[in-house]
Design a protein around this motif. Sequence first.
Motif, PDB file in Angstrom:
ATOM      1  N   ASN B 132       0.818  -1.228   0.000  1.00  0.00           N
ATOM      2  CA  ASN B 132       0.000   0.000   0.000  1.00  0.00           C
ATOM      3  C   ASN B 132       0.848   1.272   0.000  1.00  0.00           C
ATOM      4  N   GLU B 133       2.079   1.132   0.431  1.00  0.00           N
ATOM      5  CA  GLU B 133       2.979   2.297   0.439  1.00  0.00           C
ATOM      6  C   GLU B 133       3.742   2.437  -0.875  1.00  0.00           C
ATOM      7  N   MET B 134       3.509   1.503  -1.807  1.00  0.00           N
ATOM      8  CA  MET B 134       4.380   1.417  -2.971  1.00  0.00           C
ATOM      9  C   MET B 134       4.393   2.691  -3.809  1.00  0.00           C
ATOM     10  N   VAL B 135       3.231   3.202  -4.159  1.00  0.00           N
ATOM     11  CA  VAL B 135       3.164   4.362  -5.052  1.00  0.00           C
ATOM     12  C   VAL B 135       3.949   5.534  -4.460  1.00  0.00           C
ATOM     13  N   GLU B 136       3.757   5.753  -3.166  1.00  0.00           N
ATOM     14  CA  GLU B 136       4.452   6.844  -2.485  1.00  0.00           C
ATOM     15  C   GLU B 136       5.970   6.622  -2.484  1.00  0.00           C
ATOM     16  N   LYS B 137       6.381   5.403  -2.142  1.00  0.00           N
ATOM     17  CA  LYS B 137       7.814   5.098  -2.099  1.00  0.00           C
ATOM     18  C   LYS B 137       8.448   5.187  -3.487  1.00  0.00           C
ATOM     19  N   LEU B 138       7.724   4.723  -4.497  1.00  0.00           N
ATOM     20  CA  LEU B 138       8.268   4.772  -5.856  1.00  0.00           C
ATOM     21  C   LEU B 138       8.529   6.221  -6.266  1.00  0.00           C
ATOM     22  N   LEU B 141      11.832   6.998  -4.604  1.00  0.00           N
ATOM     23  CA  LEU B 141      12.996   6.179  -4.990  1.00  0.00           C
ATOM     24  C   LEU B 141      13.320   6.280  -6.477  1.00  0.00           C
ATOM     25  N   LYS B 142      12.297   6.610  -7.275  1.00  0.00           N
ATOM     26  CA  LYS B 142      12.479   6.715  -8.725  1.00  0.00           C
ATOM     27  C   LYS B 142      13.275   5.551  -9.326  1.00  0.00           C
ATOM     28  N   PRO B 143      12.789   4.331  -9.178  1.00  0.00           N
ATOM     29  CA  PRO B 143      13.545   3.182  -9.714  1.00  0.00           C
ATOM     30  C   PRO B 143      13.534   3.167 -11.247  1.00  0.00           C
ATOM     31  N   ASP B 144      14.586   2.623 -11.817  1.00  0.00           N
ATOM     32  CA  ASP B 144      14.658   2.446 -13.268  1.00  0.00           C
ATOM     33  C   ASP B 144      13.935   1.171 -13.694  1.00  0.00           C
ATOM     34  N   ILE B 145      14.163   0.118 -12.926  1.00  0.00           N
ATOM     35  CA  ILE B 145      13.581  -1.169 -13.304  1.00  0.00           C
ATOM     36  C   ILE B 145      12.975  -1.846 -12.084  1.00  0.00           C
ATOM     37  N   VAL B 150       5.009 -11.264  -7.761  1.00  0.00           N
ATOM     38  CA  VAL B 150       3.699 -11.409  -7.104  1.00  0.00           C
ATOM     39  C   VAL B 150       2.898 -12.501  -7.815  1.00  0.00           C
ATOM     40  N   PRO B 151       1.788 -12.963  -7.203  1.00  0.00           N
ATOM     41  CA  PRO B 151       0.953 -13.955  -7.899  1.00  0.00           C
ATOM     42  C   PRO B 151       0.355 -13.372  -9.190  1.00  0.00           C
ATOM     43  N   ALA B 152      -0.025 -14.271 -10.086  1.00  0.00           N
ATOM     44  CA  ALA B 152      -0.552 -13.873 -11.397  1.00  0.00           C
ATOM     45  C   ALA B 152      -1.699 -12.863 -11.274  1.00  0.00           C
ATOM     46  N   GLU B 153      -2.543 -13.042 -10.263  1.00  0.00           N
ATOM     47  CA  GLU B 153      -3.738 -12.214 -10.134  1.00  0.00           C
ATOM     48  C   GLU B 153      -3.407 -10.732  -9.935  1.00  0.00           C
ATOM     49  N   SER B 154      -2.306 -10.451  -9.241  1.00  0.00           N
ATOM     50  CA  SER B 154      -2.024  -9.046  -8.929  1.00  0.00           C
ATOM     51  C   SER B 154      -0.956  -8.423  -9.827  1.00  0.00           C
ATOM     52  N   ALA B 155      -0.361  -9.223 -10.718  1.00  0.00           N
ATOM     53  CA  ALA B 155       0.787  -8.732 -11.489  1.00  0.00           C
ATOM     54  C   ALA B 155       0.431  -7.557 -12.397  1.00  0.00           C
ATOM     55  N   GLN B 156      -0.725  -7.618 -13.060  1.00  0.00           N
ATOM     56  CA  GLN B 156      -1.082  -6.556 -14.003  1.00  0.00           C
ATOM     57  C   GLN B 156      -1.251  -5.213 -13.279  1.00  0.00           C
ATOM     58  N   GLU B 157      -1.941  -5.247 -12.145  1.00  0.00           N
ATOM     59  CA  GLU B 157      -2.164  -4.020 -11.373  1.00  0.00           C
ATOM     60  C   GLU B 157      -0.822  -3.440 -10.900  1.00  0.00           C
ATOM     61  N   VAL B 158       0.034  -4.315 -10.404  1.00  0.00           N
ATOM     62  CA  VAL B 158       1.371  -3.891  -9.956  1.00  0.00           C
ATOM     63  C   VAL B 158       2.141  -3.260 -11.113  1.00  0.00           C
ATOM     64  N   ALA B 159       2.094  -3.909 -12.279  1.00  0.00           N
ATOM     65  CA  ALA B 159       2.847  -3.419 -13.442  1.00  0.00           C
ATOM     66  C   ALA B 159       2.403  -2.010 -13.815  1.00  0.00           C
ATOM     67  N   LEU B 160       1.098  -1.763 -13.807  1.00  0.00           N
ATOM     68  CA  LEU B 160       0.605  -0.440 -14.191  1.00  0.00           C
ATOM     69  C   LEU B 160       1.066   0.632 -13.212  1.00  0.00           C
ATOM     70  N   LYS B 161       1.078   0.282 -11.916  1.00  0.00           N
ATOM     71  CA  LYS B 161       1.571   1.237 -10.915  1.00  0.00           C
ATOM     72  C   LYS B 161       3.045   1.543 -11.130  1.00  0.00           C
ATOM     73  N   LEU B 162       3.800   0.497 -11.459  1.00  0.00           N
ATOM     74  CA  LEU B 162       5.234   0.683 -11.702  1.00  0.00           C
ATOM     75  C   LEU B 162       5.457   1.608 -12.895  1.00  0.00           C
ATOM     76  N   VAL B 163       4.728   1.329 -13.972  1.00  0.00           N
ATOM     77  CA  VAL B 163       4.891   2.121 -15.192  1.00  0.00           C
ATOM     78  C   VAL B 163       4.503   3.579 -14.934  1.00  0.00           C
ATOM     79  N   LYS B 164       3.430   3.746 -14.196  1.00  0.00           N
ATOM     80  CA  LYS B 164       2.953   5.094 -13.895  1.00  0.00           C
ATOM     81  C   LYS B 164       4.009   5.886 -13.122  1.00  0.00           C
ATOM     82  N   SER B 165       4.781   5.177 -12.312  1.00  0.00           N
ATOM     83  CA  SER B 165       5.804   5.865 -11.515  1.00  0.00           C
ATOM     84  C   SER B 165       7.086   6.115 -12.317  1.00  0.00           C
ATOM     85  N   GLY B 166       7.123   5.632 -13.568  1.00  0.00           N
ATOM     86  CA  GLY B 166       8.283   5.921 -14.400  1.00  0.00           C
ATOM     87  C   GLY B 166       9.190   4.736 -14.697  1.00  0.00           C
TER      88      GLY B 166
END
Lengths: 212, 212
Positions: B132-138, B141-145, B150-166
């Motif tokens: 739940n803290e991921m978006v804020e931390k990202l 931290l501004k990660p490159d990669i 995570v399990p298959a069910e949550s991977a797509q949602e996680v990926a979109l959050k990652l992409v949104k953060s750069g």
Amino acid sequence: MNASRKTIERLSHYRMVLSRLSGQGVQNIYSRELAALADCTPAQVRRDLMVTGYEGNPKHGYNISELKKSLDVFFDFKGNLVAVIVGAGSLGRALIAYFMPKKTMYDIVAAFDSDMNKTGRLINGTPCFHINEMVEKLHDLKPDIALVTVPAESAQEVALKLVKSGVSGILNFAPVRLKVPEKVYVENIDVTMSLEKVAFFSRQYREEKNNG
Amino acid sequence: MNASRKTIERLSHYRMVLSRLSGQGVQNIYSRELAALADCTPAQVRRDLMVTGYEGNPKHGYNISELKKSLDVFFDFKGNLVAVIVGAGSLGRALIAYFMPKKTMYDIVAAFDSDMNKTGRLINGTPCFHINEMVEKLHDLKPDIALVTVPAESAQEVALKLVKSGVSGILNFAPVRLKVPEKVYVENIDVTMSLEKVAFFSRQYREEKNNG
């Protein structure tokens, strides 16, 4: 029946997609829906499923539970598949933990390592033996396949011992190309190489974005 | 400069082979020797190395330390590459353990998980936060990669959050095809699918052997 590597990859992927949908209570699926979820074309889906001998009625969509059963039969052995893992470092232990609970198809019956601190005990239920005992244990256990997570330097020697004991399939995580006789199947997973690709292309994409 | 995925794979592989040889005290190598070790052709080796801008003298073999340095420059960023890992289960923890000691290129600065038992502590030196803290931390931290386990069910949602953060590169271990915008590079490692291929082809090879 001869199926290509790509076909087997896709069939394995369909099976996972169907498991997930079935768990969500979905009962039917059209080839174009399955294709979208598995990132391929509807024609590929239909052709691949023919390889497994499945005869559904694609007009009203495939029945998910029937199709999944057919794929289970296609992939499954009469009994469980006996696997060993060589290398019980962090990756090896993670793989044991990952596959142990799903005792449907793979049975990791033994782990081998050269580190005395890891041998002589259970790792997630799998007994870990010293690598010096490997040839003898393999003779008793007669594994079908092996997972190799040893360092690059020892992977080739380990592979030859595995093949000599009758192993005909190796999932190799060591960053080295194994030389094995024909009729032994090796699949490589190279995490460092994959991460380097991600690093390289993510940088390239970012530069392209910044430049316009 | 545009290099294909296959070229990058081979370059990464050469680099690893050269590291190993260099550790063994070998000083020079011919393209045909490197090709044999990397399972490709001498012409490919020479073509691939041209992409990196390396100008050796292949007549007397490449100087291993120079060639390795050139590949290091090719792959390396100005600074370290900032990475995060989402999913701190057994596989995620194994990956942290695997990459932490080699702090040359990747810096896994944070892990995220939904399991309260894993969050709020260090995993092999990497702080683990709640998902739940991921978006804020990202944002900080501004990660490159990112590595996704995570399990298959949550991977797509996680990926979109990652992409949104750069994030512009993802190494995905979840058995699902991620849908991401263009200019985001995804590399998939699907351990179950790989093991199913090994199981399938090892059985096929064994049957062929038994039948003839």
